[in-house]
Scaffold this motif. Sequence first.
Motif, mmCIF file in Angstrom:
data_model
loop_
_atom_site.group_PDB
_atom_site.id
_atom_site.type_symbol
_atom_site.label_atom_id
_atom_site.label_comp_id
_atom_site.label_asym_id
_atom_site.label_seq_id
_atom_site.Cartn_x
_atom_site.Cartn_y
_atom_site.Cartn_z
ATOM 1 N N ASP A 213 -57.747 34.442 90.161
ATOM 2 C CA ASP A 213 -56.836 33.820 89.201
ATOM 3 C C ASP A 213 -57.452 32.590 88.546
ATOM 4 O O ASP A 213 -57.201 32.302 87.380
ATOM 5 N N GLU A 214 -58.251 31.854 89.304
ATOM 6 C CA GLU A 214 -58.986 30.717 88.757
ATOM 7 C C GLU A 214 -60.461 30.911 89.090
ATOM 8 O O GLU A 214 -60.819 31.155 90.241
ATOM 9 N N THR B 259 -64.019 25.505 84.318
ATOM 10 C CA THR B 259 -63.065 26.302 85.097
ATOM 11 C C THR B 259 -62.038 26.929 84.168
ATOM 12 O O THR B 259 -61.564 26.281 83.227
ATOM 13 N N TYR B 260 -61.703 28.184 84.444
ATOM 14 C CA TYR B 260 -60.700 28.876 83.632
ATOM 15 C C TYR B 260 -59.646 29.467 84.560
ATOM 16 O O TYR B 260 -59.969 30.083 85.591
ATOM 17 N N ARG B 261 -58.383 29.268 84.198
ATOM 18 C CA ARG B 261 -57.268 29.887 84.924
ATOM 19 C C ARG B 261 -56.643 30.959 84.042
ATOM 20 O O ARG B 261 -56.332 30.706 82.879
ATOM 21 N N LYS B 262 -56.458 32.141 84.613
ATOM 22 C CA LYS B 262 -55.881 33.241 83.851
ATOM 23 C C LYS B 262 -54.493 32.871 83.342
ATOM 24 O O LYS B 262 -53.666 32.340 84.078
ATOM 25 N N ASN C 100 -50.809 33.923 82.341
ATOM 26 C CA ASN C 100 -49.921 34.987 82.800
ATOM 27 C C ASN C 100 -49.507 35.876 81.638
ATOM 28 O O ASN C 100 -49.201 35.402 80.545
#
Length: 209
Positions: free
Chosen positions: A151-152, A193-196, A198
């Motif tokens: 997810d991250e 850093t990348y967070r998906k 939703n």
Amino acid sequence: MKAQKTLWIRILAIFFLSGITAIGILYSCEKEIIQPSSKNNLKENSITIPSDEARETIFICGKAINKDLIDTENNKVGKVTVSNDAKYFYVRIIAQPGYALASSYLYTGLDSNLPMDANGDLNFAGFNSTILAREYIRERNFSVPLRELPDEFTASLMVQVAHMFDPDGFVYRKAAWADGVVIGNVNMGRFFTYRKANCQIQEYQTMPD
């Protein structure tokens, strides 16, 4: 009387010849101005830009994130847009006017698995997504399946960039990185850093009559 008539004939002939010569000079100058040089044609044809018709329309989840593409002298040479839909993580790279892109290298995964070399620098040759190219274009694109990513996750992007107005042509390539945390001891690189985002998918059920 005859001598005077001959004189007028000579004067008219001189005016006539002068007019013909002037027209010829103007015509040749006009041709010279309009005719393009072959060198300029080669310079213009050395970059291809994807047409709008060739691009696929992607409906992303959340908002796209923009980052600068920065070379080793800290100059902005392009823009990087990162986003995702329900299936893919997308990276779109667009060069600034006057620049063009060649080979591109993208890492996506855990920060503990970032490829490093013996000097403690990012080893972009070991990145898990690559576009190896000899030609220079304005835009590059990556799409990475989300099922391979947490997810991250950590991402790092290095692109070879050339200046299109270099008098020697596309000879000298610079390394440029998507903006992020600076890392390295000899050749500095960057990661972020990348967070998906939703993706909410609503299922519509048919109500009974």
